[in-house]
Structures are given as structure tokens and as C-alpha cells.
Design a protein around this motif. Sequence first.
Motif, PDB file in Angstrom:
ATOM      1  N   GLU A   1       0.855  -1.184   0.000  1.00 18.79           N
ATOM      2  CA  GLU A   1       0.000   0.000   0.000  1.00 18.79           C
ATOM      3  C   GLU A   1       0.891   1.233   0.000  1.00 18.79           C
ATOM      4  N   LEU A   2       0.420   2.282  -0.656  1.00 21.20           N
ATOM      5  CA  LEU A   2       1.252   3.475  -0.822  1.00 21.20           C
ATOM      6  C   LEU A   2       1.696   4.086   0.510  1.00 21.20           C
ATOM      7  N   PRO A   3       0.820   4.208   1.511  1.00 22.29           N
ATOM      8  CA  PRO A   3       1.288   4.781   2.781  1.00 22.29           C
ATOM      9  C   PRO A   3       2.443   3.997   3.401  1.00 22.29           C
ATOM     10  N   ARG A   4       2.368   2.654   3.303  1.00 22.49           N
ATOM     11  CA  ARG A   4       3.439   1.839   3.877  1.00 22.49           C
ATOM     12  C   ARG A   4       4.708   1.917   3.027  1.00 22.49           C
ATOM     13  N   LEU A   5       4.545   2.053   1.720  1.00 23.26           N
ATOM     14  CA  LEU A   5       5.703   2.245   0.843  1.00 23.26           C
ATOM     15  C   LEU A   5       6.419   3.545   1.204  1.00 23.26           C
ATOM     16  N   VAL A   6       5.649   4.593   1.412  1.00 28.47           N
ATOM     17  CA  VAL A   6       6.228   5.882   1.785  1.00 28.47           C
ATOM     18  C   VAL A   6       6.983   5.771   3.108  1.00 28.47           C
ATOM     19  N   THR A   7       6.374   5.089   4.066  1.00 28.42           N
ATOM     20  CA  THR A   7       7.017   4.923   5.374  1.00 28.42           C
ATOM     21  C   THR A   7       8.348   4.190   5.246  1.00 28.42           C
ATOM     22  N   LEU A   8       8.359   3.128   4.459  1.00 24.27           N
ATOM     23  CA  LEU A   8       9.572   2.336   4.280  1.00 24.27           C
ATOM     24  C   LEU A   8      10.676   3.158   3.620  1.00 24.27           C
ATOM     25  N   LEU A   9      10.325   3.907   2.573  1.00 27.84           N
ATOM     26  CA  LEU A   9      11.325   4.702   1.867  1.00 27.84           C
ATOM     27  C   LEU A   9      11.824   5.866   2.718  1.00 27.84           C
TER      28      LEU A   9
END
Length: 334
Positions: A63-71
Motif C-alpha cells: 500500500e502506498l502509505p506503507r511504501l512511503v514509510t519504508l522509503l
Amino acid sequence: AVRAACSNRSASGVFRVSTQSAATCTAKLVETDVSEFHTLTGLFQPILHIVLLIWKNSRYYNELPRLVTLLRQVCNAVIQQVSQFVSGESIFELIENEESAKAVVKLKSAITVCTKLKQQYMESRAMANDECPQRPWSVPANAIFTRLDACLERLRDVLYFTTTQMQFVKLERMEDGIGGTKGKTLTTSVQQIYADFVSHVTVIKSVDYDIMDLDRKEFDEAFYAFRTTIKELERRLGSVITQGFDDSPTVTGKFKLFDSFDSLITRPLIADELEKKHAELIDAYAADVAATERLFLANHEAPPIANNLPPIAGALTWCRGLMETFCISRTSSP
């Protein structure tokens, strides 16, 4: 190795391998020794490839929010390394020890590392969009790199401060001063410009926080004041150089004047001030060339020879004297 391990696993297995590998690589970013800072760029492609594997195979983490958090976690790990590699204390120490050139190299290296991470992300995003057209990485870059961009901006500010220090410190070493009829007055002006510069550098050096601490926003105000002051000093210095140029009676003297200020004449405001003098300098040089040519043509068959020299040696000495006039001008060219 990660790809080989993934080929024999289910989607959930791939996810477990990927998340573990991502955590391992991110930890590697943080744990890398400062002396091996330049090797960080070699970790970016593997990390982002693992993130792509997670995106393709996870049922819950793509999911995009989790992708953002990881990056963002990856960005924070890089920023942590940058703050250790080029801390304010280390930069000031290098400047104090007259090793500003080393500080510039370190700052440029840090900028390269941060820029490389952003470039690698763009390549990985393009790959993700090709391989997962139904679920592209549609996150705006500024949503991921806000803090990294702030780090880049701070690095460029500190780089500006350091290079300015390197250039202006040369004013202190102008032992011969400026020649000509106005030389004493202009030299005094240069000394005052340098004194004003030192006082504003001291303000930056005396702050009670690490200038690479992104949370200390007061540095932005201090740096703005410093940059504004430098622009004013550049205008004053440009005026001094222009007056010295006009006061110098010879082409060689004009070139030596530029040489005495070294790389300072390349600073934008000073360069703009001197641009109008370029045509005058070329015209003066061309006039000297024409005068020397006329002198040579008028005397080359019977050159003036010193009484203590034989004819051939005397003629060669005379020719060498004409040549040295232009050798001096060429080697003194800015």
C-alpha cells in the motif's frame, strides 16, 4: 541471493525474505563506518529492489502509505550517516586547520550520495510501473524525500559557506597589496572587507548547535544573513578590483591584479562587475602585440645588442626579451 531464494518460495515466503532483507540492508546503512561513507551508494539498488519485491508479493504491505514509510526510513538512515560524515564540528575543525579543500570534498561526496538515492528511486519507480501497471508507485517524490531534500539544501548551504571561506581567506595573504597610484587606499579597502568577512564567519562558527542538525531551523536565518552580507562584500570587492584595473597602466599589471584575487574574480557579482573590462583588456593586449610586432619588424635586421654580447647571442637575447613580454601576460591570465 535474494532473487534465488525467492524463486522457490510462495508469495508469503517471498514477503518474509524481502522484509527481513530490507531490514538488514537498512541496518547496514546505519551501521556503515563513516570512513566507508562512499560505499553507501552500492546499497541503494539492492534495497530498492527488495522494496519492489515486497510491493509485488506482499498481500498487506503493498500500500502506498506503507511504501512511503519504508522509503522514508531509508532516507532517514542516509541522513543519519550524512550528519556523522560531515558534522558541523568536523567542518569547522577542517576550516580552522586550513583544510577547507578537504571539507569541500566531503560535502560534495555527501551531496552525491543523497542525489544518487533519489536517482536510484526514479529508476526503481520506472521499473515498478512497468512490472506492476495495475499498482504503480504513484507517490509524488516530494512526499518521500522532504527530509532528504532539506538535508541536500543544508549541505549546499554549508558547501557555499566553506567555498566562500576558502576564497575570501586569500585576501588576508595579499602581502604585496595592490599597486598603482591608488594602491594604498585600495589595499586598505581590501583589508577592511576581509575584516568584515571574518566577523560574519565568526557568527556562523559560534552557534551553539550542530549546523547539520536539520531540526535547528535558526541556521536558515543565520545563513541568509551571511549570504546577504557576502553579496554586499562582493560588490565592494568588485568595485576595488575595477578601480585597480583602471589605475594599472600596463596589460601585465592588469593580469597580475586579477591573479592576486585568484578565484574570487569568478564569484558571480564580481564577475559581472569585471565583465565590462574584458573588452578593454583584449584591446590593450592587442595594442601591445601590434606595438611589439612593429618593434620587431623595424629592428629584426639590426637588433639592438648589448656591448658585452656577441652578435648572435645579443640578437637572441633581444628576441627573448620580446617573447617574455607575452609569456608574462599569458601565465598571468585569469
